[in-house]
Design an enzyme around this catalytic site. Structure first.
Site, PDB file in Angstrom:
ATOM      1  CB  SER A  15      -0.912  -0.001   1.232  1.00 16.48           C
ATOM      2  OG  SER A  15      -1.643   1.197   1.308  1.00 16.48           O
ATOM      3  CG  HIS A  55      -3.983  -1.421  -2.182  1.00 13.93           C
ATOM      4  ND1 HIS A  55      -5.095  -2.100  -2.625  1.00 13.93           N
ATOM      5  CD2 HIS A  55      -4.409  -0.629  -1.159  1.00 13.93           C
ATOM      6  CE1 HIS A  55      -6.151  -1.750  -1.901  1.00 13.93           C
ATOM      7  NE2 HIS A  55      -5.761  -0.860  -1.013  1.00 13.93           N
ATOM      8  CG  ASP A  58      -5.529   2.686   0.530  1.00 14.52           C
ATOM      9  OD1 ASP A  58      -6.438   1.899   0.271  1.00 14.52           O
ATOM     10  OD2 ASP A  58      -4.506   2.371   1.176  1.00 14.52           O
ATOM     11  CG  MET A  72      -8.776   7.497   1.543  1.00 11.80           C
ATOM     12  SD  MET A  72      -7.995   7.552   3.174  1.00 11.80           S
ATOM     13  CE  MET A  72      -7.154   5.955   3.211  1.00 11.80           C
ATOM     14  CG  HIS A 108      -9.266   0.537  -1.371  1.00 13.50           C
ATOM     15  ND1 HIS A 108      -8.854   0.278  -0.077  1.00 13.50           N
ATOM     16  CD2 HIS A 108     -10.624   0.444  -1.339  1.00 13.50           C
ATOM     17  CE1 HIS A 108      -9.913   0.066   0.691  1.00 13.50           C
ATOM     18  NE2 HIS A 108     -10.993   0.164  -0.046  1.00 13.50           N
ATOM     19  CG  MET A 146     -11.610   3.446   0.788  1.00 16.86           C
ATOM     20  SD  MET A 146     -10.577   3.307   2.265  1.00 16.86           S
ATOM     21  CE  MET A 146      -8.970   3.600   1.535  1.00 16.86           C
ATOM     22  CG  MET A 169     -11.214  -5.835   6.412  1.00 21.48           C
ATOM     23  SD  MET A 169     -11.202  -4.489   7.606  1.00 21.48           S
ATOM     24  CE  MET A 169     -10.322  -3.225   6.683  1.00 21.48           C
ATOM     25  CG  ASP A 186      -6.388  -2.627   2.623  1.00 21.95           C
ATOM     26  OD1 ASP A 186      -5.369  -2.517   3.313  1.00 21.95           O
ATOM     27  OD2 ASP A 186      -6.898  -1.679   2.014  1.00 21.95           O
ATOM     28  N   GLY A 187      -5.771  -4.102   5.651  1.00 23.04           N
ATOM     29  CA  GLY A 187      -5.962  -3.557   6.991  1.00 23.04           C
ATOM     30  C   GLY A 187      -5.152  -4.292   8.038  1.00 23.04           C
ATOM     31  N   GLY A 188      -3.980  -3.780   8.369  1.00 22.31           N
ATOM     32  CA  GLY A 188      -3.158  -4.368   9.420  1.00 22.31           C
ATOM     33  C   GLY A 188      -2.564  -5.718   9.077  1.00 22.31           C
ATOM     34  N   GLY A 195       0.707  -2.502   4.313  1.00 26.53           N
ATOM     35  CA  GLY A 195       1.259  -1.159   4.348  1.00 26.53           C
ATOM     36  C   GLY A 195       2.581  -1.085   5.070  1.00 26.53           C
TER      37      GLY A 195
END
Length: 213
Positions: free
Chosen positions: A13, A38, A40, A42, A72, A74, A143, A160-162, A182
């Site tokens: 990311s 990737h 993001d 926003m 991605h 968002m 997720m 995606d996420g942590g 990330g």
């Protein structure tokens, strides 16, 4: 990138990179063995943060001509950004189910440009809402992975996420094959080693699941 759960794909990311030297950071990730990047996006409406848009993608594309760029999105009203992202050189456009009143039309418009279509959901959205759309898209960003893999064996599932070395085993065993990571990659002292570790865990899980079928 081939579609379907036959291959582990690791996508750093780039929001976690040194944004003042974005091209070099992207190239560093690809040189370290990344399969795709990737990004993001926003808009400050669908989510509180504000990041970059298609002008940044347009600048990156000629410098990274063969890199798969996974957007991605968002953003609210994702339909309005499809043409801009396609013209800028994006390869995959992933929008959120919650951001549009007509996901099927959004998917159709994405595919009409030639980009791959992805659909994502927020963590608190029931995964079952995606059932009518999974066969229409190339990738699902989620997720809660296990339900989708059990019901849709070939679609790419991106998590995606942590995600990093400490959490990759659970993601892989649940059925994810596209891994967005990330800080675990971008801030690693050895990103090549980190990427390879993530890939190995996912590939082992894929092979195990194929043997169990």
């Amino acid at each position: 990138m081939e579609n379907g759960c036959g291959k582990a794909k690791i996508g750093p990311s780039i929001l976690n990179s040194d944004l003042s030297d974005l091209t070099s950071e992207c190239q560093r990730m690809m040189d370290s063995g990344a399969d795709y990047l990737h990004l993001d996006v926003m808009d400050g409406q669908f989510v509180p943060n504000l990041t970059f848009g298609h002008p940044v993608v347009k600048c990156l594309r000629p410098k990274l001509p063969n890199v798969f760029l996974d957007m991605h999105m968002m953003v609210a009203k994702p339909e309005q950004w499809i043409e801009g992202m396609h013209d800028a050189g994006a390869d995959q456009y992933t929008f959120h189910f919650e951001a549009t009143d007509d996901p099927k039309t959004c998917i159709r418009k994405i595919k009409e440009t030639g980009m791959k279509a992805g659909i994502g959901i927020k963590p608190n959205t029931p995964v079952e809402v995606l059932d009518p759309f999974v066969d229409l898209v190339d990738m699902v960003l989620i997720m809660t992975v296990r339900y989708l893999r059990e019901h849709f064996s070939t679609v790419d599932i991106e998590v995606d996420g942590g995600v990093g070395p400490a959490t990759i085993q659970e993601c892989a065993e649940a059925g994810a094959n596209m891994i967005v990571s990330g800080n675990a990659i971008m801030k690693s002292d050895n990103p090549r080693e980190t990427i390879q570790y993530l890939r190995n865990v996912v590939e082992e899980a894929i092979q195990k699941s194929q043997l169990e079928r």
